[in-house]
Design a protein around this motif. Structure first.
Motif, PDB file in Angstrom:
ATOM      1  N   VAL A  10      46.009   4.752  28.100  1.00 25.65           N
ATOM      2  CA  VAL A  10      44.636   4.447  28.503  1.00 25.65           C
ATOM      3  C   VAL A  10      44.202   5.359  29.647  1.00 25.65           C
ATOM      4  O   VAL A  10      44.951   5.537  30.617  1.00 25.65           O
ATOM      5  CB  VAL A  10      44.490   2.985  28.998  1.00 25.65           C
ATOM      6  N   LEU A  26      46.654  -3.244  33.305  1.00 20.88           N
ATOM      7  CA  LEU A  26      47.171  -2.569  32.111  1.00 20.88           C
ATOM      8  C   LEU A  26      48.608  -2.093  32.356  1.00 20.88           C
ATOM      9  O   LEU A  26      49.474  -2.246  31.491  1.00 20.88           O
ATOM     10  CB  LEU A  26      46.277  -1.378  31.750  1.00 20.88           C
ATOM     11  N   GLN A 209      43.119   5.318  24.483  1.00 18.39           N
ATOM     12  CA  GLN A 209      41.948   4.484  24.766  1.00 18.39           C
ATOM     13  C   GLN A 209      41.290   4.967  26.051  1.00 18.39           C
ATOM     14  O   GLN A 209      41.936   5.604  26.888  1.00 18.39           O
ATOM     15  CB  GLN A 209      42.369   3.018  24.979  1.00 18.39           C
ATOM     16  N   VAL A 211      38.616   3.458  29.220  1.00 13.78           N
ATOM     17  CA  VAL A 211      37.865   2.338  29.784  1.00 13.78           C
ATOM     18  C   VAL A 211      36.941   2.889  30.864  1.00 13.78           C
ATOM     19  O   VAL A 211      37.404   3.519  31.824  1.00 13.78           O
ATOM     20  CB  VAL A 211      38.797   1.267  30.399  1.00 13.78           C
ATOM     21  N   TYR A 319      30.526  -6.160  29.504  1.00 13.81           N
ATOM     22  CA  TYR A 319      31.844  -5.806  28.957  1.00 13.81           C
ATOM     23  C   TYR A 319      31.588  -5.495  27.498  1.00 13.81           C
ATOM     24  O   TYR A 319      31.010  -6.321  26.778  1.00 13.81           O
ATOM     25  CB  TYR A 319      32.833  -6.971  29.063  1.00 13.81           C
ATOM     26  N   GLN A 321      32.697  -2.936  23.812  1.00 12.43           N
ATOM     27  CA  GLN A 321      33.559  -1.976  23.127  1.00 12.43           C
ATOM     28  C   GLN A 321      32.680  -1.159  22.205  1.00 12.43           C
ATOM     29  O   GLN A 321      31.697  -1.660  21.677  1.00 12.43           O
ATOM     30  CB  GLN A 321      34.644  -2.710  22.348  1.00 12.43           C
ATOM     31  N   PHE A 329      35.966   1.380  25.865  1.00 15.33           N
ATOM     32  CA  PHE A 329      35.484   0.128  26.456  1.00 15.33           C
ATOM     33  C   PHE A 329      34.692   0.428  27.720  1.00 15.33           C
ATOM     34  O   PHE A 329      34.871   1.486  28.337  1.00 15.33           O
ATOM     35  CB  PHE A 329      36.660  -0.788  26.842  1.00 15.33           C
ATOM     36  N   HIS A 350      43.271  -7.965  26.481  1.00 15.64           N
ATOM     37  CA  HIS A 350      42.369  -7.719  25.356  1.00 15.64           C
ATOM     38  C   HIS A 350      42.282  -6.227  25.044  1.00 15.64           C
ATOM     39  O   HIS A 350      42.212  -5.833  23.883  1.00 15.64           O
ATOM     40  CB  HIS A 350      40.985  -8.291  25.653  1.00 15.64           C
ATOM     41  N   ILE A 351      42.298  -5.415  26.092  1.00 16.22           N
ATOM     42  CA  ILE A 351      42.235  -3.962  25.874  1.00 16.22           C
ATOM     43  C   ILE A 351      43.515  -3.502  25.172  1.00 16.22           C
ATOM     44  O   ILE A 351      43.473  -2.697  24.247  1.00 16.22           O
ATOM     45  CB  ILE A 351      41.999  -3.232  27.216  1.00 16.22           C
ATOM     46  N   LEU A 356      37.861  -6.854  22.369  1.00 13.17           N
ATOM     47  CA  LEU A 356      37.370  -7.923  23.241  1.00 13.17           C
ATOM     48  C   LEU A 356      36.975  -9.093  22.348  1.00 13.17           C
ATOM     49  O   LEU A 356      36.068  -8.953  21.516  1.00 13.17           O
ATOM     50  CB  LEU A 356      36.145  -7.446  24.039  1.00 13.17           C
TER      51      LEU A 356
END
Lengths: 375, 99
Positions: A10, A26, A209, A211, A319, A321, A329, A350-351, A356
């Motif tokens: 991430v 995370l 990913q 964020v 919040y 996605q 995200f 959730h990530i 989500l």
């Protein structure tokens, strides 16, 4: 510096309170995370905030936000303990219950009406709000002045040393193996090979990913990964006095005594985009604070500053996605302190699972803004 | 540690109290200078760690010489001239609000 996609699960864009909490959470779940932080020219809302962990009056128009806030406050003790055990940093989190004070009968009535409307909403969590008379307030805040007619109280309200919070999260996330890339402004994010390629100055990063936790910067960043993030800056000004012996044992929404004794007075809400202070607003803030607590009039002011909140049109967080770029995200709010426990302990799971869940998060999607304006 | 220059020593006397004890100074002394001349090198402890502090820059910049003067806390001793009958108090830790 180039990193291969497999180096990072991430990439978190933004190293403020939201980003560092998400990154910490995370990494705690075993993800390999890189945090890209813009640098000292960034707006730095996380260094300028008022440091309340606050429930009172939040969620009028969206009870899900009130539930999300109460959930975070419920996690705060555990969050504080875990950070202290890991980093040795004491966040000075206290939850003695907080006040909103009224300086006239009109303000008192307006406050009572607001809390009644808030509590009448379906799906509101139990937060223990109370309207208190002047005498009831005075038992808990003996220093109030003659103009205080009463106020509202919520036992879940508290405050923290937010600079220590930011420091503990940075120390903690790096101890968990998070790669921290400071002084790096993201210039480009692209979908590549089922993940994301990011360019920030001399850095080429790859991650599965991404964020976005870049505050006001999320708006522009979101466009490159199919996320609509309609946020704007909203200015707040703050005053801090010299340190004084403890006399204010409950935070008031605009006046609080810090763990080290300084009195913080805040925080204006101005539709301005420059983080600059001005005497007119500061004087009004100081005047109201002094009418609430006349004793503070002799304290010397040592600093004033302004910071920019990250605001949405309805004031609630986003919040979301990305539908077009799976794995992207965004998390953005103006309550990075209060919601830090959720961002650290709830959101990361959730990530990791890649989605989500709609039951909690669909309300927070920016899709709520995609409605035609009323004719 | 500090000695007065002969010319300064000739100035008229002025009496104040430090934590209730009488101290003699000279007209024209700042509170901070009077404390140093009286052999007091510290005048307070810091609000957070409790470390001892005393007059340092003597020009209003460092805020180390904070004392309570006539009941008002956190006054800069180097920026206030001693007056006859003045009540100066050392400060332990945080200033009290309203004082």
């Amino acid at each position: 510096m180039t990193t291969a996609a497999r180096d990072h699960d991430v990439a978190v864009i933004g190293g403020g309170l939201v980003g560092s909490a998400v990154a910490w959470g995370l990494a705690r779940l075993g993800r390999r995370v890189v945090v890209v932080d813009e640098g000292d020219l960034a707006l730095r809302a996380s260094r300028g905030n008022f440091a309340l962990v606050w429930v009172q009056s939040k969620g009028l128009g969206m009870s899900a936000y009130a539930r999300w806030t109460v959930q975070s406050v419920g996690l705060w003790d555990r969050f504080r303990d875990e950070l202290r055990e890991q980093t040795g940093v004491d966040l000075c989190y206290q939850r003695p219950g907080g006040f909103h004070l009224a300086l006239s009968e009109v303000e008192m009535q307006r406050r009572a009406d607001l809390l009644a409307r808030l509590q009448a909403q379906p799906g509101m969590p139990e937060a223990g709000y109370e309207m208190l008379s002047r005498e009831q307030v005075r038992k808990m805040l003996p220093a109030i002045g003659p103009e205080v007619v009463g106020g509202s109280y919520c036992p879940l309200d508290g405050h923290v040393n937010s600079l220590r919070l930011l420091r503990a999260l940075h120390q903690g996330m790096q101890a968990l193996g998070v790669a921290y890339v400071p002084q790096a402004r993201i210039e480009r994010i692209e979908r590549r090979d089922g993940g994301f390629a990011l360019r920030a100055g001399a850095h080429d990063l790859r991650a599965a990913q991404v964020v976005l936790t870049a505050g006001v910067g999320n708006k522009a960043l979101g466009e490159s990964v199919g996320l609509d993030v309609p946020v704007r800056p909203q200015r707040g000004q703050l005053i801090v006095t010299e340190k004084a012996a403890p006399f204010l044992h409950h935070p008031v929404v605009t006046v609080r005594q810090t763990d080290e004794g300084g009195l913080m007075i805040g925080d204006s809400q101005e539709e301005q985009t420059d983080p600059v202070v001005g005497p007119a607003i500061l004087a009004t803030m100081a005047d109201r604070a002094q009418r609430m607590f006349p004793l503070i009039g002799s304290l010397n002011v040592v600093r004033t500053w302004a910071a920019l909140r990250v605001m949405t049109r309805d004031g609630f967080p986003i919040y979301d996605q990305s539908a077009t770029c799976p794995g992207a995200f965004v998390a953005t709010c103006h309550s990075g302190v209060t919601l830090a426990a959720n961002h650290a302990l709830e959101l990361p799971g959730h990530i990791v699972r890649g989605e989500l869940p709609a039951d909690t998060f669909s309300t927070f999607s920016a899709r709520r803004f995609h409605v035609p304006a009323a004719a | 540690m500090f000695q007065r220059l002969p010319e300064a020593d000739a100035a008229a006397r002025v009496a104040f109290t430090l934590d209730g004890q009488p101290v003699e100074a000279r007209v024209g002394d700042s509170v901070a200078a009077a404390l140093l001349a009286a052999g007091r090198s510290t005048c307070r402890t810091t609000p957070v760690s409790g470390a001892a502090r005393g007059p340092f820059c003597l020009m209003g910049t460092c805020f180390e010489c904070l004392v309570t003067i006539d009941g008002l806390g956190n006054r800069q001793g180097c920026q206030v001239l001693v007056r006859d009958g003045m009540k100066v108090e050392t400060q332990q830790g945080k200033r009290e609000v309203g004082r």
